[in-house]
Write an enzyme that holds these catalytic residues in place. Sequence first.
Site, PDB file in Angstrom:
ATOM      1  N   LYS A   1      18.969   9.356   4.640  1.00 36.06           N
ATOM      2  CA  LYS A   1      18.932  10.351   3.455  1.00 36.06           C
ATOM      3  C   LYS A   1      18.782  11.530   3.983  1.00 36.06           C
ATOM      4  CE  LYS A   1      19.247   7.282  -0.025  1.00 36.06           C
ATOM      5  NZ  LYS A   1      20.551   7.648  -0.857  1.00 36.06           N
TER       6      LYS A   1
ATOM      7  N   ILE B   1      -1.604   3.759   3.625  1.00 36.62           N
ATOM      8  CA  ILE B   1      -1.966   2.734   2.075  1.00 36.62           C
ATOM      9  C   ILE B   1      -1.552   2.130   1.979  1.00 36.62           C
ATOM     10  CG2 ILE B   1      -1.543   3.940  -0.737  1.00 36.62           C
ATOM     11  CD1 ILE B   1      -3.120   6.217   1.732  1.00 36.62           C
ATOM     12  N   THR B   2      -0.465   1.186   2.990  1.00 29.69           N
ATOM     13  CA  THR B   2       0.147  -0.105   1.932  1.00 29.69           C
ATOM     14  C   THR B   2      -0.790  -1.314   2.358  1.00 29.69           C
ATOM     15  OG1 THR B   2       2.120   0.939   3.251  1.00 29.69           O
ATOM     16  CG2 THR B   2       2.574  -1.002   3.424  1.00 29.69           C
TER      17      THR B   2
ATOM     18  N   GLU C   1     -18.620  -4.170   2.810  1.00 29.10           N
ATOM     19  CA  GLU C   1     -18.047  -4.878   1.723  1.00 29.10           C
ATOM     20  C   GLU C   1     -18.275  -5.717   2.312  1.00 29.10           C
ATOM     21  OE1 GLU C   1     -14.624  -4.165   0.138  1.00 29.10           O
ATOM     22  OE2 GLU C   1     -13.781  -4.674   1.342  1.00 29.10           O
TER      23      GLU C   1
ATOM     24  N   HIS D   1      -9.672  -8.080  -1.217  1.00 32.63           N
ATOM     25  CA  HIS D   1      -9.239  -7.597   0.201  1.00 32.63           C
ATOM     26  C   HIS D   1      -9.427  -9.125   1.446  1.00 32.63           C
ATOM     27  CE1 HIS D   1     -10.889  -3.684  -1.331  1.00 32.63           C
ATOM     28  NE2 HIS D   1     -10.195  -2.891  -1.516  1.00 32.63           N
TER      29      HIS D   1
END
Lengths: 417, 296
Positions: free
Chosen positions: B42, B95-96, B208, B246
């Site tokens: 693109k 971010i994935t 965590e 997670h």
Amino acid sequence: MNVHEYQAKELLRRYDVAVPRGIMITKGADAKKAAEDLGTPIVVVKSQIHAGGRGAGAIVADAAEAAKIFNNNLKDEGLPKHDKPGGVRLAKSPGEAAEIAESILGNILVTKQTGPEGKVVRRVLIEEGCDIAEELYLSILLDRAVGRLVVMASTEGGMEIEKVAEETPEKIMRKTVDPTVGLLDCQARDIAFSLGIPAEKIGDAVKFLKSLYAAYVDLDASLLEVNPLVLTGAGDLIALDAKVSFDDNAFYRHADVKALRDDNEEDPKELRAAEFDLSYIALDGTIGCMVNGAGLAMATMDIIHHHGGEPANFCDVGGGANAEKVAEAFKIILADENVKAVFINIFGGIMKCDVLAEGVVEAANQVGIKVPLIVRLEGTNVDRGREILANSDIDIISAADMTDGAKKACEAAGITG
Amino acid sequence: MSVLLNKDSRVVTQGLGATGKFHLQGCREYGTQMVAGVRPGKGGTDFEGCPIFDTVSQAVEKEGANVSVIYVPPPGAADAIMEATDAGIPLIVCITEGIPAADMVRVKRFMEGKDSRLIGPNCPGIITPGEAKVGIMPGYIHKPGRVGVVSRSGTLTYEAVHQLTLAGVGQSTCIGIGGDPIIGTTHTDAMKLYNDDPDTDAVIMIGEIGGNAEETAAAWVKENMTKPVAAFIGGQTAPPGKRMGHAGAIISGGQGSAADKMAALTAAGVTVAKSPADMGKALLEACEKQGVSVKS
């Protein structure tokens, strides 16, 4: 995801890892033929459940007995031995194999890892006997700290590796693998020598180790443990047991592995949640939780505990929860009979509080909630969200912040702090 | 000022599906310079005035991009990180969620010895309040100031930031390092950055269950950190052997429990909040102990 031993061995066989010949059966009537087909003087009858400690576990007929044996004999070390037959047994004839298989299938196997409820045995592996000279240990796993795979080996086979690591750490050899070159011959050789493999068999051992490594990488495993790894009287290595876990994130490229999941081994509520893209884990408290984001969901469990209550579940509805997802989460949380109150804790970032509030109202009307519902909303469009909840005709206890919500949830569940 | 990201940062977005487009606009509205997008095939088109290129190196060459933010779905995400690394992008924010661990093993190896820093994957991104945001966090809850925030979780970070902002405490830079087992920037890396940053006076670290990155950070803090640190560890009530949402949040083989991490941090002189509602309070306590003022 975990798979059964027989499935793990079938996968390893594809990569030329030596495993004993075996036949999985689900009906006791098939055991005799399986043992005859294997044709060895001794066969091993092995219960197939997703938990370790099967040999030392107990086959029992009902849940009450399972709980009793778990608490009296299994849950901690040093408890007296139980007098029930174990989940892994030797048979000296096909007839005996059939008897043992019949006595196992459909009954409960309780081990130190199953919890007091044990697990129903639905599959049994009939396996050829093996000439054991030495029991060793081998595993491949991810070392998170360095971001590489590590191969661990020990001469202390048959023992839990955590225990070996604690008591005799010098007996564990570790080799970290550079992913660009994979497990090197020299590393495999080093491991083989440390395991005491006879010199003339080192080449075979290297091949065995490299096959195991290839299987791990090719299948996107997250843990591969062979315990015990057996050195036979003839000096050959064979994987007498095999435990393999897989990386769920890689299932898009391993449909065949994903298909190995045994739904009987999974919590039905967790399975249902996964269908709706919810992350749910059942716990044993009385306060149901619905939260957006895994970190906040864990923190919500913690704050409930901090104020004297216990969470009934972990539930992350994710960033894009709509009415349908919220309704489904309600259904799953409320299916747990222990739930005395539900605490919804939302910090709206991308997820807008007003959209979430609409979802809660719609879902609450649809599902019909009969326990107190405590809602704490914060973040994007929080005022509109609170207004929607206040104006709805469902009975909602609204909370000013997380602490207030946790306290009110504990109170509603009948816990007095 | 801040660490890693400021108003001069020029951001290229890799992965322009619905999510990438939505957040490109959100970051731009916050004032971030969103200078390019990458969508192979693109090139030459644009999205809302943001030029699209076929490759990251074109975006670097034509638009001077020096930060990349990645929303590419899991099958192509590792390749996207390596493409950005190969194009010499100094800061890569992925971010994935859901990248296979094996892919991240390769990425980590590939990035060794190169000048790029990776944040994430499976993270909300990074924000320097009042200057720039790169990622999916709600910008408006933040307030410019002098406290660093580093966390493995998304919404729990928002919670901490919100508590700080309500208490009148602003943030220098907030880094979501991600909830996966293999991540680019660790708690320790972030601590080093904050310790060296003249405009950060104190840090909140949110960890965590799973792995031992918090213990490693605690050891580093004990030896080196000159600024007050507060912490919270999520998953104090999590059962062993279960993955809590997670991919990296699992207590396995007796390792990775919240209790161990809290003990290590406390021993390192960090003020540890037991309740997640007290993260802001813990930070103020830590500051008071060392005579540091962070209120503005």
